[in-house]
Design an enzyme around this catalytic site. Structure first.
Site, PDB file in Angstrom:
ATOM      1  N   ASP A   1      42.569  58.914  70.029  1.00 45.69           N
ATOM      2  CA  ASP A   1      42.864  58.091  71.201  1.00 45.69           C
ATOM      3  C   ASP A   1      42.420  58.786  72.477  1.00 45.69           C
ATOM      4  OD1 ASP A   1      43.816  56.015  69.740  1.00 45.69           O
ATOM      5  OD2 ASP A   1      45.895  56.175  70.381  1.00 45.69           O
TER       6      ASP A   1
ATOM      7  N   ASP B   1      45.860  72.023  70.213  1.00 41.50           N
ATOM      8  CA  ASP B   1      46.057  71.979  71.653  1.00 41.50           C
ATOM      9  C   ASP B   1      44.802  72.425  72.397  1.00 41.50           C
ATOM     10  OD1 ASP B   1      46.697  74.342  70.355  1.00 41.50           O
ATOM     11  OD2 ASP B   1      48.185  74.972  71.809  1.00 41.50           O
TER      12      ASP B   1
END
Length: 351
Positions: free
Chosen positions: A249, A221
């Site tokens: 991505d 994260d």
């Protein structure tokens, strides 16, 4: 050099961008006195339509016999919109990775000088960005046990890793870091997941074998946040399958277009090269898809065969096309746009 390359054009825009990559490859081969033998094979929805199987045995045989594989894209909306479909194009992709042992996805992220202001991130944040994410590709939650309980009301997917699976990817990460800035970041979620703790302890035990490499450990994260704040701080990152899928991505938009980023998937015996974009079925058959990511994937292919001049020639001519505005509509920004095939022809002429 003579190369035998399997060609898996796949679905959607795959055949169109692959055609341009082949044209450019043949032009490079002619200029530098190489020979390329192209071996076409079916995969994805096209293979399902032809033989009922997204990765047929015949395709696997062609891939195994090839020196490398050039892959387009997989996916078709008629399968996406049918949750009951028993056979899907994407199953062919997972099967191909597993059967060919393609355990490491190599995803570079870099910027193009002439396109730096097309990125959604500010120029000062992304200038100098040049990092590679190594994503483990044949383990983790995508390949773990899964199922339904409680009359279908409870679902589970299992993330499983062995130390050997982690170690073989980490070796590639360390070796790649040694050829670059000697910085390696292991991305995990070791504060929560047991599998991530195994990742971390495995990589920590390997540090002594690569004393010149500075290793850092970051939670996924935190990396997701820092990739859009300070992407130029990273060099080589290694991570597991699901985290890598998401982070690569995210990283792809830094350059300004998903149509620009190449990638490779490699194993012990086989190497596959592909653009990072999907099959983009809305553009299929319209001759408008951006072929540059596929063409830059060929540059990665040549680089891996130590054909460095050839790889650089491709990168140089791609940068020239971008600087001179010979681009497809996704990059035209209101100016004249070129067809997919026209971009390919221009690159060949300039090579």
């Amino acid at each position: 050099m003579e190369l035998n390359i399997a060609v898996l054009a796949g679905d959607g825009i795959g055949p169109e961008v692959i055609d341009q990559a082949i044209k450019v490859s043949d032009a490079i081969a002619k200029k530098y006195n190489h020979k390329i033998n192209w071996k076409p094979a079916l995969t994805g929805a096209a293979a399902i339509d032809a033989v009922g199987e997204p990765y047929p045995d015949e395709t696997h045989t062609i891939c195994e016999a090839a020196d490398a594989i050039l892959f387009g894209a997989i996916g078709h909306p008629r399968f996406d919109n049918d949750p009951s479909a028993k056979v899907r194009p994407e199953q062919g992709l997972l099967k191909m990775r597993e059967k060919l042992g393609l355990f490491a996805n190599v995803r570079p992220t870099f910027t193009f000088p002439s396109l730096i202001d097309k990125s959604p991130l500010k120029r000062e944040r992304i200038e100098g960005t040049d990092f590679i994410i190594l994503r483990e590709l044949t383990g983790g939650v995508y390949f773990g046990k899964r199922g339904r309980l409680d009359n279908g009301n409870t679902a589970y997917d299992t993330m499983t890793y062995t130390r050997e699976e982690i170690k073989r990817l980490a070796i590639k990460g360390f070796e790649l870091a040694m050829t670059r800035s000697k910085k390696l970041c292991c991305v995990d979620k070791a504060n929560v997941l047991e599998s991530s703790r195994l990742w971390r302890e495995t990589v920590q035990a390997m540090e002594k074998d690569y004393p010149e490499v500075t290793v850092s450990y970051e939670f996924v994260d935190a990396v997701a946040m820092r990739l859009v704040q300070w992407p130029s701080e990273y060099d080589v990152l290694i991570t597991e399958n699901l985290f890598g899928d998401i982070l690569t991505d995210e990283a792809s938009v830094i350059s300004g277009s998903m149509g620009l980023m190449p990638s490779a998937s490699v194993g012990t015996d086989n190497k596959l090269y592909e653009p990072i974009h999907g099959s983009y079925p809305q553009a299929a058959g319209k001759d408008i898809a951006n072929p540059l990511a596929t063409i830059l994937s060929v540059a990665m292919l040549f680089e891996d065969f130590r054909l460095t001049k050839e790889a650089q020639a491709i990168r140089d001519v791609v940068n020239k096309s971008l600087a001179e505005g010979v681009v497809t509509e996704d990059l035209a920004d209101g100016r004249k746009s070129y067809k997919t095939s026209e971009v390919g022809d221009w690159l060949v002429k300039n090579i």
